[in-house]
Design an enzyme around this catalytic site. Structure first.
Site, PDB file in Angstrom:
ATOM      1  N   HIS A   8       0.830  -1.196   0.000  1.00  0.00           N
ATOM      2  CA  HIS A   8       0.000   0.000   0.000  1.00  0.00           C
ATOM      3  C   HIS A   8       0.872   1.256   0.000  1.00  0.00           C
ATOM      4  O   HIS A   8       1.584   1.536   0.970  1.00  0.00           O
ATOM      5  CB  HIS A   8      -0.888  -0.034   1.247  1.00  0.00           C
ATOM      6  CG  HIS A   8      -1.797   1.128   1.392  1.00  0.00           C
ATOM      7  ND1 HIS A   8      -1.677   2.049   2.407  1.00  0.00           N
ATOM      8  CD2 HIS A   8      -2.855   1.519   0.645  1.00  0.00           C
ATOM      9  CE1 HIS A   8      -2.630   2.952   2.293  1.00  0.00           C
ATOM     10  NE2 HIS A   8      -3.353   2.666   1.228  1.00  0.00           N
ATOM     11  N   HIS A  50      -1.045  10.866  -2.863  1.00  0.00           N
ATOM     12  CA  HIS A  50      -2.345  10.484  -2.317  1.00  0.00           C
ATOM     13  C   HIS A  50      -3.252  11.687  -2.063  1.00  0.00           C
ATOM     14  O   HIS A  50      -4.386  11.744  -2.533  1.00  0.00           O
ATOM     15  CB  HIS A  50      -2.163   9.707  -1.008  1.00  0.00           C
ATOM     16  CG  HIS A  50      -3.447   9.347  -0.343  1.00  0.00           C
ATOM     17  ND1 HIS A  50      -4.091  10.177   0.555  1.00  0.00           N
ATOM     18  CD2 HIS A  50      -4.232   8.250  -0.465  1.00  0.00           C
ATOM     19  CE1 HIS A  50      -5.209   9.608   0.964  1.00  0.00           C
ATOM     20  NE2 HIS A  50      -5.317   8.437   0.362  1.00  0.00           N
TER      21      HIS A  50
END
Length: 259
Positions: A8, A50
């Protein structure tokens, strides 16, 4: 069967997230896949960031969609985490790493929304994948890329622009229509957060009954890894591939001893 381990934002428990160093380490740690978030700069470049702003993960401030690639390239995206300076990672640079790595490594690419350029992100992601020869696998199971988003419209666009690649509909909240495992026809896999599965473990089997395997985020603790494995989750997004692999190995050894 053990889940596949997906790093991740790279090995983000050990290196600054979404940096080249984080992905190199994830591959060294034996991750089956690596996950990235994709945004578009003001001058039309895909970058792996992100947040919609750079304040949390860089030495600067500002909105990604209002900054040029040159401006982002002046910032340090690594020292905040582990003291090692890192430049912004472009999507093309990550694709170069993927194609030069193990042939069984899979990239999970998330189109971030809401976005200033809806639809354009998905088109450019598909175009970049095409340039690297990643849009025409023999089957979806052979694909080296899986495309994802929380936005159902974005997933639909990704399917339209890259029809041979598998897709994940990421899920933050479970609507009534989706509780029985239903997904829109342009989504192959379901992508709930760990908290949703903890509240409704039967969702994995209901989704499987409808033909949809499960991608779960973000799974780090040993008890959560075991929980997802026992449910038959196919993909585990984790911040530490090496620890998650160790937990899975211990579970396999324990199961073998009991057998």
């Amino acid at each position: 069967m053990s889940p596949l381990v997906v790093a991740h934002r790279g090995a983000s428990a050990h290196r600054a997230e979404l940096t080249f160093a984080a992905y190199e380490l994830a591959i060294e740690q034996g991750a089956d896949g690596i996950e990235c978030d994709v945004r578009l700069t003001a001058d039309g470049h895909l970058v792996c960031i992100h947040d919609d702003v750079v304040d949390r993960t860089s030495s600067g401030t500002g909105r990604v969609s209002e900054m040029t690639l040159a401006e982002l390239s002046e910032l340090d995206f690594g020292s905040w985490r582990d003291g090692e300076p890192q430049r912004v990672l472009t999507f093309d640079a990550l694709l170069e790493l993927v194609v030069s790595s193990r042939p069984d490594l899979t990239l999970f690419a998330e189109s971030k929304h809401p976005a200033r350029f809806p639809g354009r992100i998905e088109w450019q992601v598909a175009s970049a994948l095409g340039r690297f020869g990643l849009t025409k696998p023999n089957t979806k199971d052979d694909s080296r890329v899986v495309l994802m988003s929380f936005s159902t419209l974005a997933v639909r666009k990704l399917r339209e622009y890259a029809p041979r690649l598998p897709t994940v509909q990421l899920i933050e909240k479970m609507g009534e229509q989706g509780r029985d495992g239903w997904l829109p026809p342009w989504a192959d896999y379901t992508g709930p957060g760990l908290d949703l599965l903890r509240a409704d473990p039967g969702y994995v089997e209901r989704s499987r009954a409808r033909g949809h395997d499960t991608y779960v985020w973000t799974v780090d603790a040993a008890e959560d890894v075991a929980f997802c494995r026992d449910l038959g989750v196919r993909f585990l997004a984790t911040n530490s591939p090496i620890r998650t692999r160790q937990y899975l190995s211990e579970e396999d050894e324990s199961a073998a001893q009991l057998g």
